[in-house]
Design an enzyme around this catalytic site. Structure first.
Site, PDB file in Angstrom:
ATOM      1  CG  ASP A   1      75.552 162.416  76.941  1.00 33.65           C
ATOM      2  OD1 ASP A   1      75.685 163.256  76.043  1.00 33.65           O
ATOM      3  OD2 ASP A   1      74.975 161.308  76.754  1.00 33.65           O
TER       4      ASP A   1
ATOM      5  CD  GLU B   1      76.155 160.295  70.428  1.00 32.97           C
ATOM      6  OE1 GLU B   1      75.221 159.570  70.788  1.00 32.97           O
ATOM      7  OE2 GLU B   1      77.136 160.534  71.156  1.00 32.97           O
TER       8      GLU B   1
HETATM    9  C1  GLC Z   1      74.227 159.971  73.754  1.00 32.91           C
HETATM   10  C2  GLC Z   1      74.061 161.433  73.434  1.00 32.91           C
HETATM   11  C3  GLC Z   1      72.902 162.090  74.142  1.00 32.91           C
HETATM   12  C4  GLC Z   1      71.783 161.082  74.363  1.00 32.91           C
HETATM   13  C5  GLC Z   1      72.296 159.994  75.293  1.00 32.91           C
HETATM   14  C6  GLC Z   1      71.248 158.893  75.530  1.00 32.91           C
HETATM   15  O1  GLC Z   1      75.583 159.676  73.951  1.00 32.91           O
HETATM   16  O2  GLC Z   1      75.199 162.262  73.616  1.00 32.91           O
HETATM   17  O3  GLC Z   1      72.485 163.185  73.326  1.00 32.91           O
HETATM   18  O4  GLC Z   1      70.662 161.721  74.941  1.00 32.91           O
HETATM   19  O5  GLC Z   1      73.494 159.389  74.823  1.00 32.91           O
HETATM   20  O6  GLC Z   1      70.998 158.195  74.338  1.00 32.91           O
END
Ligand code: GLC
Length: 681
Positions: A354, A552
């Site tokens: 991530d 988030e």
């Molecule tokens: C974010 C999220 C993830 C996402 C990634 C790219 O922090 O946790 O779900 O796919 O970054 O945007």
């Protein structure tokens, strides 16, 4: 986490004519033994053959679509330098390379992503496809010409793209209990995504949301593993059947966030401190509970739906209880990433970290890279996104190189990671068809796709209360509409829409709930957001309340907030409380006191608390979730064009203090039970 960077001008690429499309490759299970044997054979062959495509005057084995993928992988692997291998394991963000795509060429980068809201200056399908193709050209301008993978968060349609069809978020799809519809939505999402360039989506989230104070509750299909698992048809819609990944209306899917992202414990000590009280937290559960609630959905995702990639969670596990010293970050968990996921479940796709998640691990950056690579992470989402961060992928590459050179990371681990990544690229047909196939470009945001979004919005509505058979509204009564979310398409689409956090001022093509009401009602419609206008006694009242967008940890109850966000036009962000705003509460009280009937529609990413005194004033109560770009789907069930069929995907609490509250809990006593939903026809 991703910010909303200033968009940069993109220039039209001069892509090579797309070569003939490869015949369909049968989906196959890779066998390590087969791979090793092929690698040995390929190595022998390589010694006798020119080292790069440029030296050969006929196709090299890895360029031959008639050969089995494992053989192509082995041949290509045998030709790659360490720099080329590590480049394939490295993912940059588009802002890092947009002004100078030669960074892709020079660093042999294997992948680029768009973080939430990171879009080309002209946010149109053609500009997206041109952007991805420009980066693709840079990747092909390398000696081995290994094509680029472009990833994006198409979590409810290709939400970053203006003009894409925006569907209800997963919590609403869970309320539909309609796996076939969810598969159809996945297919449309894949078609609109791939036609605009990206071949890979970071979706679906197969998280099981257990505490609705979590800001990502709406990304979950629900609070039970069985409901979440039933909705993994989303993967089939995105990827198609085995062997269809190379088609222009399919993309590689990502099961995320592995595992237990929705099981984290709320940390009261972090509430209202500017940190995330629950997002990215610690799963304080037994291993048995973790297996049942967190790991279980990944088994069918791998074995039945053949998901092509997995993204670990920011969260940690602590199966022993006690203090947090025992907590292990998922990005560092070799037992789960390698032993359980890859060896025991046979996951043969690749693991993508991530967003800068490895930097949350203990130790130096070298420690973090070493731990995560050796734990089983294969590709690293290491954006720089200047000026947000001083380094990113540009630090990852030399750090991993040094770790391999000093035998702290084995070449076998590197080769395993790269083989997994190359396999996905071959399966996607990128070696034969690296540039965007724009066949379906005109289908983006089509009437047909919006009709499916409208159906999904309707099926996702859950009727919780219907005193005196208030719904469906019928006859030619006048209608009085109020509430903060009646006429706000930014609020009804929620986060991950145009911008990372979404925004009340974000506008996408579609209909608001008020638009739908105005088209459905046969009497006069009066709209007053705060119910200031006179309320006719004979009018039916509809008050659409709820949350403002978030994503988030910013959506955590007690979570941090931006005072305002320039990318959203400086819209002040509200703290999320799971409670109605004062303005919405007053609007409900006014309308329910004066109108002939009153229906309250809650547009939110999770249940919201309706105090008993207020509930008694309400005739009909509807959980609307985040219905997406077709608010008309909500009015369809309010006016009986479609029946209410939705069922609660999560328990609806009486108070915030009841959280976490889930079906099966001892003393389970929510306001409305998991699975509850009244029908109207
Ligand atoms: C974010 C999220 C993830 C996402 C990634 C790219 O922090 O946790 O779900 O796919 O970054 O945007």
């Amino acid at each position: 986490m991703s910010s909303d960077p200033t968009p940069r001008p993109s220039s039209r690429p001069a892509p090579r004519p797309a070569p003939r499309r490869a015949p369909r490759r049968a989906w196959r299970r890779r066998r390590p033994a087969l791979l090793a044997a092929l690698a040995a054979g390929a190595l022998a062959a390589v010694l006798l053959q020119p080292q790069t495509a440029a030296d050969a005057d006929e196709a090299l084995p890895y360029q031959d679509p008639g050969l089995p993928v494992p053989q192509r992988v082995a041949d290509l692997l045998g030709r790659m330098s360490l720099a080329e291998k590590i480049g394939q394991m490295t993912q940059a963000e588009r802002v890092d390379v947009d002004a100078d795509p030669s960074l892709i060429t020079d660093n042999r980068l294997g992948s680029v992503l768009s973080g939430g809201g990171s879009v080309p200056a002209e946010n149109t399908p053609t500009a997206w496809a041109d952007m991805v193709d420009r980066y693709q050209q840079a990747a092909l301008d390398t000696p081995l010409g290994i094509p680029l993978l472009y990833g994006v968060d198409s979590v409810h349609g290709h939400g970053n793209l203006l003009g894409a069809t925006v569907f209800p978020h997963n919590i609403g799809l869970g309320a539909t209990r309609d796996p076939a519809l969810v598969e159809r939505i996945g297919h449309i999402t894949a078609e609109e995504t791939r036609a605009s360039g990206p071949q890979w989506v970071f979706a679906p989230c197969i998280c099981v949301a257990r505490d609705d104070r979590w800001g990502r509750t709406y990304e979950s299909f629900g609070e039970t593993p069985s409901l979440v698992t039933s909705m993994e048809t989303a993967i089939d819609g995105l990827q198609g059947a085995p062997g269809q990944l190379d088609e222009p209306d399919r993309v590689l899917a990502t099961a995320k966030h592995f595992a237990g992202d929705g099981l984290t414990a709320y940390d009261d000590s972090l509430a209202d401190t500017g940190s995330y009280p629950i997002d990215q937290g610690i799963d304080r559960v037994t291993r048995a509970e973790f297996d049942r609630l967190a790991l279980a959905p990944y088994v069918p995702a791998i074995k039945e739906h053949h998901v092509g990639s997995v993204m670990p969670s920011f969260s940690s596990t602590d199966f022993n209880g006690g203090d947090t010293d025992d907590a292990v970050k998922m990005h560092a968990n070799a037992d789960l990433l390698t032993t359980w996921l890859k060896q025991q479940q046979g996951f043969d796709g690749f693991v993508i970290s991530d967003w800068r998640a490895i930097r949350q691990l203990p130790g130096t950056y070298a420690d973090q890279v070493k731990t995560s690579v050796n734990a089983g992470v294969d590709m690293f989402m290491e954006p720089i996104q200047a000026p947000n961060n001083p380094t990113g992928w540009d630090e990852f590459i030399p750090t991993l190189t040094q770790l391999v050179d000093t035998d702290q990371v084995s070449m076998a681990r590197i080769d395993d990671a790269v083989s997994r990544i190359l396999t996905a690229k071959f399966e996607l047909g990128l070696f034969e068809h690296p540039f965007t196939d724009r066949t379906h470009l005109a289908q983006i945001g089509s009437k047909a796709h919006h009709a499916v979004a409208r159906q999904a919005a309707a099926e996702s509505q859950v009727l919780l209360r219907n005193q005196r058979h208030t719904l469906p509204l019928r006859g030619n009564h006048d209608v009085y509409v109020a509430g903060s979310n009646a006429d706000n398409i930014g609020n009804q689409t929620g986060g991950w829409t145009l911008t990372w956090q979404g925004g009340s001022t974000n506008v996408v093509p579609g209909t608001t709930i008020l638009d739908g009401i105005e088209r459905s009602a046969r009497g006069a419609v009066t709209y007053s957001e705060t119910a200031e206008k006179r309320i006719p006694r004979k009018a039916d009242g509809i008050v659409v309340v709820g949350e403002t967008p978030y994503a988030e940890g910013f959506g955590d109850v007690g979570g941090p907030q931006w005072a305002w966000d320039p990318a959203d036009g400086g819209v002040p962000r509200q703290k999320q409380t799971m409670r109605l705003s004062d303005a919405d509460t007053r609007a409900v009280q006014k309308v329910c006191a004066q109108a002939k009937s009153c229906t309250v529609v809650v547009v939110s990413g999770r249940p919201m608390v309706i105090p008993p005194a207020l509930l008694r004033q309400i005739d009909a109560l509807v959980a609307s979730w985040l219905p997406g770009s077709e608010g008309a789907g909500v009015s369809d069930v309010l006016f009986g064009r479609r029946p209410f069929t939705g069922k609660l995907p999560v328990s609806w609490p009486r108070t915030v203090a009841q959280e976490p509250i889930n079906v099966g809990d001892p003393g389970y006593d929510p306001l409305y039970r998991y699975g509850f939903g009244l029908r109207t026809r």
